[in-house]
Motif scaffolding. Structure first.
Motif, PDB file in Angstrom:
ATOM      1  N   PRO A 168       0.838  -1.012   0.172  1.00 38.24           N
ATOM      2  CA  PRO A 168      -0.126  -0.096   0.019  1.00 38.24           C
ATOM      3  C   PRO A 168       0.894   1.265  -0.023  1.00 38.24           C
ATOM      4  N   PHE A 169       0.376   2.272  -0.519  1.00 37.37           N
ATOM      5  CA  PHE A 169       1.063   3.536  -0.480  1.00 37.37           C
ATOM      6  C   PHE A 169       1.491   4.152   0.863  1.00 37.37           C
ATOM      7  N   ASP A 170       2.711   4.306   0.876  1.00 36.53           N
ATOM      8  CA  ASP A 170       3.324   4.946   2.192  1.00 36.53           C
ATOM      9  C   ASP A 170       3.549   6.093   2.024  1.00 36.53           C
ATOM     10  N   SER A 171       3.350   7.117   2.545  1.00 39.06           N
ATOM     11  CA  SER A 171       3.546   8.859   2.498  1.00 39.06           C
ATOM     12  C   SER A 171       5.050   8.769   3.027  1.00 39.06           C
ATOM     13  N   ASP A 172       5.460   8.253   3.932  1.00 42.43           N
ATOM     14  CA  ASP A 172       7.090   8.426   4.538  1.00 42.43           C
ATOM     15  C   ASP A 172       7.807   7.875   3.198  1.00 42.43           C
ATOM     16  N   LYS A 173       7.696   6.791   2.694  1.00 47.91           N
ATOM     17  CA  LYS A 173       8.335   6.394   1.601  1.00 47.91           C
ATOM     18  C   LYS A 173       8.500   7.144   0.456  1.00 47.91           C
ATOM     19  N   ALA A 174       7.137   7.835   0.268  1.00 49.92           N
ATOM     20  CA  ALA A 174       6.871   8.761  -0.835  1.00 49.92           C
ATOM     21  C   ALA A 174       7.588  10.068  -0.792  1.00 49.92           C
ATOM     22  N   ARG A 175       7.799  10.471   0.402  1.00 46.85           N
ATOM     23  CA  ARG A 175       8.581  11.614   0.689  1.00 46.85           C
ATOM     24  C   ARG A 175      10.127  11.215   0.492  1.00 46.85           C
ATOM     25  N   LYS A 176      10.519  10.025   0.943  1.00 44.30           N
ATOM     26  CA  LYS A 176      12.013   9.808   0.945  1.00 44.30           C
ATOM     27  C   LYS A 176      12.458   9.571  -0.505  1.00 44.30           C
ATOM     28  N   TRP A 177      11.467   9.074  -1.294  1.00 42.10           N
ATOM     29  CA  TRP A 177      11.858   8.533  -2.671  1.00 42.10           C
ATOM     30  C   TRP A 177      11.513   9.770  -3.878  1.00 42.10           C
ATOM     31  N   PHE A 178      10.866  10.800  -3.223  1.00 43.04           N
ATOM     32  CA  PHE A 178      10.452  12.016  -4.378  1.00 43.04           C
ATOM     33  C   PHE A 178      11.643  12.530  -4.872  1.00 43.04           C
ATOM     34  N   PRO A 179      12.873  12.595  -3.965  1.00 43.96           N
ATOM     35  CA  PRO A 179      14.185  13.456  -4.925  1.00 43.96           C
ATOM     36  C   PRO A 179      14.626  12.550  -6.072  1.00 43.96           C
ATOM     37  N   ILE A 180      14.508  10.955  -5.907  1.00 47.22           N
ATOM     38  CA  ILE A 180      14.740  10.172  -6.939  1.00 47.22           C
ATOM     39  C   ILE A 180      13.625  10.257  -8.256  1.00 47.22           C
ATOM     40  N   SER A 181      12.478  10.474  -7.817  1.00 46.74           N
ATOM     41  CA  SER A 181      11.323  10.676  -8.821  1.00 46.74           C
ATOM     42  C   SER A 181      11.856  12.138  -9.754  1.00 46.74           C
ATOM     43  N   ILE A 182      12.470  13.175  -8.857  1.00 44.10           N
ATOM     44  CA  ILE A 182      12.598  14.313  -9.757  1.00 44.10           C
ATOM     45  C   ILE A 182      13.710  14.293 -10.576  1.00 44.10           C
ATOM     46  N   LEU A 183      14.797  13.188 -10.173  1.00 49.44           N
ATOM     47  CA  LEU A 183      16.167  12.863 -11.007  1.00 49.44           C
ATOM     48  C   LEU A 183      15.395  12.257 -12.301  1.00 49.44           C
ATOM     49  N   LEU A 184      14.452  11.236 -11.939  1.00 46.91           N
ATOM     50  CA  LEU A 184      13.798  10.460 -13.125  1.00 46.91           C
ATOM     51  C   LEU A 184      13.123  11.204 -14.145  1.00 46.91           C
ATOM     52  N   VAL A 185      12.499  12.503 -13.864  1.00 51.37           N
ATOM     53  CA  VAL A 185      12.012  13.443 -14.632  1.00 51.37           C
ATOM     54  C   VAL A 185      12.905  13.788 -15.567  1.00 51.37           C
ATOM     55  N   GLY A 186      14.056  14.452 -14.958  1.00 51.91           N
ATOM     56  CA  GLY A 186      15.231  15.133 -15.891  1.00 51.91           C
ATOM     57  C   GLY A 186      15.742  13.938 -16.841  1.00 51.91           C
ATOM     58  N   MET A 187      15.766  12.634 -16.330  1.00 52.77           N
ATOM     59  CA  MET A 187      16.253  11.383 -17.218  1.00 52.77           C
ATOM     60  C   MET A 187      15.452  11.281 -18.321  1.00 52.77           C
ATOM     61  N   ILE A 188      13.902  11.131 -18.181  1.00 49.62           N
ATOM     62  CA  ILE A 188      13.073  10.752 -19.233  1.00 49.62           C
ATOM     63  C   ILE A 188      12.759  11.956 -20.305  1.00 49.62           C
ATOM     64  N   TYR A 189      12.902  13.201 -19.584  1.00 53.93           N
ATOM     65  CA  TYR A 189      12.358  14.436 -20.437  1.00 53.93           C
ATOM     66  C   TYR A 189      13.642  14.783 -21.361  1.00 53.93           C
ATOM     67  N   THR A 190      14.996  14.396 -20.836  1.00 55.43           N
ATOM     68  CA  THR A 190      16.122  14.942 -21.776  1.00 55.43           C
ATOM     69  C   THR A 190      16.174  13.637 -22.833  1.00 55.43           C
ATOM     70  N   SER A 191      15.938  12.373 -22.444  1.00 54.75           N
ATOM     71  CA  SER A 191      15.766  11.282 -23.268  1.00 54.75           C
ATOM     72  C   SER A 191      14.764  11.555 -24.385  1.00 54.75           C
ATOM     73  N   THR A 192      13.597  11.859 -24.309  1.00 53.54           N
ATOM     74  CA  THR A 192      12.682  12.160 -25.272  1.00 53.54           C
ATOM     75  C   THR A 192      13.187  13.349 -26.243  1.00 53.54           C
ATOM     76  N   LYS A 193      13.684  14.397 -25.517  1.00 54.09           N
ATOM     77  CA  LYS A 193      14.137  15.555 -26.321  1.00 54.09           C
ATOM     78  C   LYS A 193      15.308  14.983 -27.294  1.00 54.09           C
ATOM     79  N   ALA A 194      16.376  14.285 -26.822  1.00 51.89           N
ATOM     80  CA  ALA A 194      17.501  13.933 -27.542  1.00 51.89           C
ATOM     81  C   ALA A 194      16.891  13.059 -28.689  1.00 51.89           C
ATOM     82  N   LEU A 195      15.827  11.961 -28.395  1.00 53.73           N
ATOM     83  CA  LEU A 195      15.234  11.084 -29.278  1.00 53.73           C
ATOM     84  C   LEU A 195      14.572  11.799 -30.358  1.00 53.73           C
ATOM     85  N   GLN A 196      14.127  13.100 -30.063  1.00 50.70           N
ATOM     86  CA  GLN A 196      13.286  13.972 -31.057  1.00 50.70           C
ATOM     87  C   GLN A 196      14.161  14.373 -32.054  1.00 50.70           C
ATOM     88  N   PHE A 197      15.413  14.862 -31.794  1.00 49.44           N
ATOM     89  CA  PHE A 197      16.376  15.581 -32.753  1.00 49.44           C
ATOM     90  C   PHE A 197      17.272  14.265 -33.389  1.00 49.44           C
TER      91      PHE A 197
END
Length: 393
Positions: free
Chosen positions: A112-141
């Motif tokens: 089940p969803f755990d808010s404490d785990k979500a808070r600890k994992w959130f910085p990793i999710s921010i890094l994931l956003v950077g990874m997948i966004y730059t990935s799609t932009k690179a693939l676009q060009f």
């Protein structure tokens, strides 16, 4: 004699003293036995498929190839500029599919969803956003083969990041593979530049083609470091989280949805005119289907990775990941008419060889650690391993 009836020729067989209820029960038991036998045979067939190494390898290859091809198709529109929106839809589809599978009992180890785990994992999710966004932009060009070749550079950054922060080491065989990866990237860039000058990239103006390539290389460089940051950060945090197979994917997608939507609203144009340009009438349905499929493909890749590891071995899985880059690169030549030149083919081949050498170096390194060090390493979930390998492929 002429009036003799047909019943003169009926032979009455004894019923053995059985009553009607007994006969019905006997027939029901016979039918039930046949049904159970059929179910057992069907179950054995599914079990054979589920434990088939070639089928698991094929499924992993097809899922990863289709993911790259679909992503390239979606972001290749002439006026496409909704990458954050696309990734948000992708994450929503993934979360919806995971939740549906959990409700149906197909996924049983999702906590089940755990808010404490979500808070600890959130910085990793921010890094994931950077990874997948730059990935799609690179693939676009960039073309799919060039994108795949340059992705190998991420392996080098991650390897030396592990040396700095986790006490890893780089073997001579791995160093050889790194040299080949750099060489393949240089050859791919040279071939791309020659194609741009010759006007083979779809631009009549060579300066416009070079501008597109430069944008692609810039986004690819950012993607290399964003991917390395995500993988290294995830490795540091995941040991503390005690995530199961599906937890990593669930939290990654769930936590990135609000970030992606906020970024899309802030930097992307949500006007009806812009949506019409991004989703032209003649290809609108195909793009929408591609967006939905890409969200499902993330689950397919995770499942197929875990399946491949389970029925083969980590050695086989590593080799499959290395070999899989060749069909991914070839798919770009087939589906998107990327220029086929001596330089591009040479770059693909060199990148392919470098991947095999690196996979073999990792296998030898792992075998050496098992033989020489009497310590046990914390197990990593199949989905976490597949996420890491997907970031490098």
């Amino acid at each position: 004699m002429d009036e003799k009836k047909n019943e003169d020729y009926i032979v009455q067989m004894p019923d053995g003293g059985r009553t009607r209820d007994e006969r019905d029960a006997f027939m029901a038991n016979s039918t039930g036995s046949r049904r159970i036998r059929g179910q057992n045979e069907l179950g054995q067939s599914f079990s054979k498929l589920d434990n088939s190494p070639p089928l698991s390898v094929l499924a992993y290859c097809l899922s990863s190839i289709s993911m790259t091809v679909v992503n390239k198709y979606v972001v290749s529109g002439t006026f496409w500029n909704l990458n954050f929106f696309y990734l948000a839809i992708q994450a929503i589809v993934c979360i919806a599919a995971i939740s549906a599978c959990k409700s149906l009992g197909l996924i049983r180890n999702l906590a089940p969803f755990d808010s404490d785990k979500a808070r600890k994992w959130f910085p990793i999710s921010i890094l994931l956003v950077g990874m997948i966004y730059t990935s799609t932009k690179a693939l676009q060009f960039l073309s799919v083969p060039v994108y795949t070749i340059f992705k190998n550079l991420t392996i080098i950054v991650i390897a030396y990041g592990e040396v700095l922060w986790f006490g890893g080491n780089v073997t001579p065989l791995a160093l050889l593979s790194f040299g080949l990866m750099v060489l393949s990237s240089v050859v791919a860039a040279w071939a791309d530049i020659q194609s741009a000058i010759a006007g083979d990239l779809g631009h009549s103006n060579s300066s416009a083609a070079m501008s597109t390539l430069n944008s692609g290389y810039a986004w690819m460089g950012m993607n290399v470091f964003c991917t390395a940051s995500y993988v290294l950060g995830m490795r540091k945090v995941i040991k503390k989280m005690n995530f199961k197979d599906w937890d990593t994917m669930y939290y990654n997608n769930l936590l990135t949805i609000p970030v992606l939507f906020v970024c899309s609203i802030l930097v992307e144009d949500w006007s009806g005119t812009n949506f019409s340009k991004n989703f032209p009438m003649e290809s609108r349905n195909r793009i929408i289907i591609g967006m939905i499929y890409s969200g499902l493909a993330a689950i397919f890749i995770s499942y197929c990775s875990a399946w491949c590891i389970r029925v083969t071995s980590s050695t086989t899985y590593s080799m499959v990941g290395a070999l899989n880059k060749l069909p991914i690169a070839i798919s770009g030549l087939v589906f998107f008419s990327a220029p086929v030149t001596f330089g591009s083919v040479s770059a693909i081949f060199i990148g392919f060889v470098s991947g095999i050498i690196y996979a073999w170096a990792r296998v030898r390194q792992s075998s050496g650690l098992k033989d020489s060090l009497p310590i046990s390493r914390a197990p990593i979930s199949a989905s976490s391993q597949s996420n890491r390998d997907a970031a490098n492929s």
